[in-house]
Design a protein around this motif. Sequence first.
Motif, short mmCIF file in Angstrom:
data_model
loop_
_atom_site.label_atom_id
_atom_site.label_comp_id
_atom_site.label_asym_id
_atom_site.label_seq_id
_atom_site.Cartn_x
_atom_site.Cartn_y
_atom_site.Cartn_z
N ARG A 31 106.94 -27.30 -2.02
CA ARG A 31 105.98 -27.35 -0.92
C ARG A 31 105.77 -28.79 -0.51
NH1 ARG A 31 101.24 -23.08 -2.62
NH2 ARG A 31 102.61 -21.28 -2.88
N THR A 32 105.77 -29.03 0.77
CA THR A 32 105.56 -30.40 1.25
C THR A 32 104.07 -30.66 1.43
OG1 THR A 32 105.81 -29.67 3.53
CG2 THR A 32 107.79 -30.48 2.41
N ARG A 33 103.71 -31.89 1.35
CA ARG A 33 102.34 -32.35 1.56
C ARG A 33 101.33 -31.80 0.56
NH1 ARG A 33 103.01 -31.22 7.67
NH2 ARG A 33 104.07 -33.10 8.33
N GLU A 34 101.80 -31.28 -0.55
CA GLU A 34 100.89 -30.79 -1.57
C GLU A 34 100.88 -31.78 -2.72
OE1 GLU A 34 100.11 -26.62 -3.78
OE2 GLU A 34 102.12 -27.42 -3.98
N LYS A 35 99.70 -32.26 -3.04
CA LYS A 35 99.58 -33.18 -4.16
C LYS A 35 99.45 -32.38 -5.44
CE LYS A 35 97.73 -37.08 -1.73
NZ LYS A 35 97.15 -38.37 -1.97
#
Length: 97
Positions: A31-35
């Motif tokens: 998943r992108t943009r997930e910290k």
Amino acid sequence: MIQWEYTPRCLSPHVASPRSHYEPLIWNAPRTREKARAVQWTCDCETVFYELCQAGGLRFIRRTRRTAGGPSIAESDRWPTAEADAIWTALLFGLVR
């Protein structure tokens, strides 16, 4: 008493070879943009290594494969902490992959 002439490189656990009856995990694109933060990890001396990560109250396993074209990263489904910890232990013992 063992005396090392050098510091041992492998300080994290290694994943056991898959058992004949192991269960496959479903691997997804990250998943992108997930910290996410890694809470446990395996030794990175192998071509494939794993991290148990936490994000948004759920945990998942991140798999990194070193390839000639650069690292290939995949992530498992998300689970509540207790379930994720059980799957992590199963991974370490070669019961899932």
